[in-house]
Enzyme design. Structure first.
Site, PDB file in Angstrom:
ATOM      1  N   GLU A 249       0.804  -1.257   0.031  1.00  0.00           N
ATOM      2  CA  GLU A 249       0.057  -0.032   0.108  1.00  0.00           C
ATOM      3  C   GLU A 249       0.868   1.212  -0.040  1.00  0.00           C
ATOM      4  O   GLU A 249       1.699   1.531   1.046  1.00  0.00           O
ATOM      5  CB  GLU A 249      -0.901  -0.067   1.227  1.00  0.00           C
ATOM      6  N   CYS A 283      -2.603   9.106   3.038  1.00  0.00           N
ATOM      7  CA  CYS A 283      -2.444   8.749   1.711  1.00  0.00           C
ATOM      8  C   CYS A 283      -3.505   9.057   0.905  1.00  0.00           C
ATOM      9  O   CYS A 283      -3.370   9.214  -0.385  1.00  0.00           O
ATOM     10  CB  CYS A 283      -1.928   7.618   1.651  1.00  0.00           C
ATOM     11  N   GLU A 384       4.263  13.281  -4.709  1.00  0.00           N
ATOM     12  CA  GLU A 384       3.749  13.335  -3.455  1.00  0.00           C
ATOM     13  C   GLU A 384       4.413  14.016  -2.519  1.00  0.00           C
ATOM     14  O   GLU A 384       5.382  13.938  -2.552  1.00  0.00           O
ATOM     15  CB  GLU A 384       3.658  11.732  -2.982  1.00  0.00           C
TER      16      GLU A 384
HETATM   17  P1  NAD Z   1       8.372   4.795   4.505  1.00  0.00           P
HETATM   18  O1  NAD Z   1       8.351   4.003   3.172  1.00  0.00           O
HETATM   19  O2  NAD Z   1       9.666   5.801   4.707  1.00  0.00           O
HETATM   20  O3  NAD Z   1       8.449   3.898   5.662  1.00  0.00           O
HETATM   21  C1  NAD Z   1       7.248   2.932   6.116  1.00  0.00           C
HETATM   22  C2  NAD Z   1       7.852   1.912   6.963  1.00  0.00           C
HETATM   23  O4  NAD Z   1       8.771   1.326   6.040  1.00  0.00           O
HETATM   24  C3  NAD Z   1       8.525   2.321   8.099  1.00  0.00           C
HETATM   25  O5  NAD Z   1       8.244   1.527   9.383  1.00  0.00           O
HETATM   26  C4  NAD Z   1      10.016   2.311   7.826  1.00  0.00           C
HETATM   27  O6  NAD Z   1      10.980   2.072   8.966  1.00  0.00           O
HETATM   28  C5  NAD Z   1       9.929   1.037   6.981  1.00  0.00           C
HETATM   29  N1  NAD Z   1      11.032   0.873   5.989  1.00  0.00           N
HETATM   30  C6  NAD Z   1      11.781   1.871   5.323  1.00  0.00           C
HETATM   31  N2  NAD Z   1      12.860   1.487   4.765  1.00  0.00           N
HETATM   32  C7  NAD Z   1      12.673   0.057   4.540  1.00  0.00           C
HETATM   33  C8  NAD Z   1      13.319  -0.995   4.068  1.00  0.00           C
HETATM   34  N3  NAD Z   1      14.354  -0.874   3.044  1.00  0.00           N
HETATM   35  N4  NAD Z   1      12.890  -2.274   4.115  1.00  0.00           N
HETATM   36  C9  NAD Z   1      11.755  -2.518   5.103  1.00  0.00           C
HETATM   37  N5  NAD Z   1      11.192  -1.549   5.720  1.00  0.00           N
HETATM   38  C10 NAD Z   1      11.691  -0.341   5.409  1.00  0.00           C
HETATM   39  O7  NAD Z   1       7.111   5.640   4.456  1.00  0.00           O
HETATM   40  P2  NAD Z   1       6.640   6.634   5.522  1.00  0.00           P
HETATM   41  O8  NAD Z   1       7.423   8.040   5.230  1.00  0.00           O
HETATM   42  O9  NAD Z   1       6.696   6.344   6.890  1.00  0.00           O
HETATM   43  O10 NAD Z   1       5.083   7.081   5.270  1.00  0.00           O
HETATM   44  C11 NAD Z   1       4.602   7.810   4.400  1.00  0.00           C
HETATM   45  C12 NAD Z   1       4.177   7.041   2.879  1.00  0.00           C
HETATM   46  O11 NAD Z   1       3.226   6.165   3.215  1.00  0.00           O
HETATM   47  C13 NAD Z   1       3.617   8.051   1.988  1.00  0.00           C
HETATM   48  O12 NAD Z   1       4.204   7.991   0.869  1.00  0.00           O
HETATM   49  C14 NAD Z   1       2.184   7.620   2.117  1.00  0.00           C
HETATM   50  O13 NAD Z   1       1.223   7.760   0.947  1.00  0.00           O
HETATM   51  C15 NAD Z   1       2.209   6.125   2.244  1.00  0.00           C
HETATM   52  N6  NAD Z   1       0.922   5.657   2.973  1.00  0.00           N
HETATM   53  C16 NAD Z   1       0.216   4.613   1.932  1.00  0.00           C
HETATM   54  C17 NAD Z   1      -0.917   4.374   2.474  1.00  0.00           C
HETATM   55  C18 NAD Z   1      -1.762   3.369   1.678  1.00  0.00           C
HETATM   56  O14 NAD Z   1      -2.708   2.882   2.441  1.00  0.00           O
HETATM   57  N7  NAD Z   1      -1.452   3.177   0.363  1.00  0.00           N
HETATM   58  C19 NAD Z   1      -1.478   4.610   3.864  1.00  0.00           C
HETATM   59  C20 NAD Z   1      -0.420   5.624   4.437  1.00  0.00           C
HETATM   60  C21 NAD Z   1       0.604   5.934   4.046  1.00  0.00           C
END
Ligand code: NAD
Length: 484
Positions: A249, A283, A384
């Site tokens: 997601e 999001c 975004e």
């Molecule tokens: P992010 O991708 O930076 O981090 C999300 C999670 O992934 C965190 O727990 C982080 O520690 C982990 N992560 C980061 N690098 C990783 C790796 N290499 N391997 C495994 N895990 C890793 O995202 P964010 O900044 O926390 O959140 C914002 C983003 O989330 C925005 O792009 C937003 O649109 C998206 N989002 C999407 C939805 C949806 O339902 N589609 C919902 C909420 C947020």
């Protein structure tokens, strides 16, 4: 200083490496806790606990699993104030929002999947005339990984772990290192509810370290991830050669399409919310607003007028509409897009500046920002931003706005405002997005499929879609003799 510990095999524990990360309160800009900086050794310990718990949990009756999950739901509700305060402190969101949306939804997630599992059934296919009976088994996968982001911390964390354990899996889960507090507090609730040890293990730490160790673990069978598109790409690259099941997601750049024939007052009120709720860090926020030319000037004036009235302030203050952004680097990123919009010829109609909140001068506060643009291909409309920034532009025809709405790499959600049922059908069918809201926004029935098209993700969550994701489908085909 307070410590955010891992919760492994039913107990809180420090990271094996002894390393800690700073946890900031975005409304003050101060460090207020230390977070376990787990590495692959902690993930291995969590995996072992989950693997040991799997045989018993996957054979626990549906009634018993459901009973424990409903207990977790009730305990989240009972701890509403404590959890909401923690969420607001960790994330910067208004306390009123955490109390009315985030924590009630976390409870609802456990309640929903605790009930849904009692109704989850599989099919049978009789091959008539061939003396053959097929039936489908939906079996838990084993140990699965759940990784969630910072914007709706406990809300999205529970949205993943609840269906995973309802379906009989055991879990290694990691919340965002930016907002770990409520997932940490969930540990106490799981213990009190009697969830057997090792069924849900919660590990904290950085994405490239702890998150990567979950995704790269050879025995973790599936990854349910919510977060940024770039991270999703990286996760897919790691997991795909291991043939893991993946639910991704990801990001969005959602159109909010306003036709002149809509219920104007209702549209205006909801558009303020769909633009700036949670500081625009949802999001599903409608960050690209397209308005039909006939009402464009009126909308522009009225929208700016309404947005000016939103109070940016301390999240704990009841009159605050817009709290702090989640972190300093994130605020800098959002501000850089506002500068970029100006360079690209956009006009900032309102906002664009940081706000000094009295008593909390080091917090990460930014005005809600409205940018008028004339070209959907500019970066502000293609990338975004994930903050309190929306663009507005006008359109002349239905086909023109559908083309612009779809002309972006993302496809998560779209909102359409119209009073015309024929247009509702035509537009909804043509929009490239996983969710279309007509005359409403963020209206969620947890049974419905949730997820994005294009770079917004792969797979669907919600209802039985989530339970299907967290189970392996097996067909059993039995040939029987028709006569003795
Ligand atoms: P992010 O991708 O930076 O981090 C999300 C999670 O992934 C965190 O727990 C982080 O520690 C982990 N992560 C980061 N690098 C990783 C790796 N290499 N391997 C495994 N895990 C890793 O995202 P964010 O900044 O926390 O959140 C914002 C983003 O989330 C925005 O792009 C937003 O649109 C998206 N989002 C999407 C939805 C949806 O339902 N589609 C919902 C909420 C947020």
């Amino acid at each position: 200083m307070e410590k955010i510990l891992n919760y492994i095999n039913g107990s809180y524990c420090a990271p094996l490496c002894g390393e800690w990360l700073d946890n900031y309160n975005p409304s003050t800009g101060k460090v207020y806790a230390k977070i376990a900086a787990s590495n692959s050794e902690d993930i291995e310990a969590a995996y072992q606990a989950a693997a040991n718990a799997f045989p018993a949990w996957s054979n626990t009756t549906i009634d018993e699993r459901s009973r424990i999950m409903l207990k977790v739901a009730s305990l989240i509700e009972k701890n509403l104030d404590k959890l909401a305060e923690a969420e607001s402190e960790d994330n910067g969101k208004p306390l009123s929002l955490a109390k009315s949306v985030d924590i009630p939804r976390a409870s609802a997630n456990f309640r929903f999947f605790g009930n849904a599992i009692t109704q989850f059934a599989s099919e049978a296919h009789e091959s008539v005339g061939l003396d053959t009976m097929n039936f489908t088994l939906r079996q838990p996968l084993g140990v699965v990984g759940c990784i969630s982001p910072w914007n709706l911390p406990l809300y999205l964390f529970t949205w993943k772990v609840a269906p995973a354990i309802a379906a009989g899996n055991t879990v290694v889960a990691k919340p965002s290192e930016v907002t770990p507090k409520t997932a940490y507090l969930l540990g106490e609730i799981l213990t009190e509810a009697g969830l057997p040890k090792g069924v849900l293990n919660i590990v904290h730490g950085l994405g490239p370290e702890a998150g990567q160790a979950i995704v790269g673990h050879p025995k973790i069978k599936a990854i349910s991830f919510t977060g940024g598109t770039k991270t999703g790409e990286h996760i897919a690259r790691t997991a795909a050669p291991m043939f893991k099941k993946l639910s991704l997601e990801l990001g969005g750049k959602n159109p909010n399409i306003i036709f002149a024939d809509c219920d104007y007052d209702k549209m205006l009120a909801v558009t303020v919310r769909s633009s700036f709720a949670n500081q625009g860090q949802i999001c599903l926020c409608g960050s690209r607003i397209f308005v039909e030319a006939g009402i464009y000037e009126k909308f522009k004036t009225d929208f700016v007028e309404r947005v000016k009235k939103l109070k940016v302030g301390y999240p704990g203050d009841e009159t605050t509409s817009i709290g702090a952004l989640v972190s300093k680097p994130h605020m800098e990123k959002v501000r850089s897009y506002i500068d970029l919009a100006r360079q690209d010829g956009g006009t900032v109609l309102y906002g664009g500046e940081t706000v000094k909140v009295t008593g909390y001068e080091d917090g990460y506060y930014l005005q809600p920002t409205i940018i008028e643009i004339s070209d959907n291909s500019c970066r502000v409309n293609q990338e975004e931003i994930f903050g309190p920034v929306v663009s507005i532009m006008s359109f002349k025809s239905e086909s023109e706005v559908i083309t612009m709405a779809n002309d972006v790499k993302y496809g998560l959600s779209a909102t359409v405002w119209t009073g015309n049922i024929d247009r509702t059908m035509r537009v909804s069918k043509q929009l490239e997005s996983g969710i279309v809201w007509v005359n409403t926004w963020l209206n969620r029935d947890l049974r419905t499929p949730f997820g994005g098209m294009k770079d917004s993700g792969v797979g669907r969550e919600g209802g039985f879609e989530a339970l299907k994701f967290f189970t392996e489908t097996k067909n059993v085909c039995i040939k029987y003799a028709s006569e003795e």
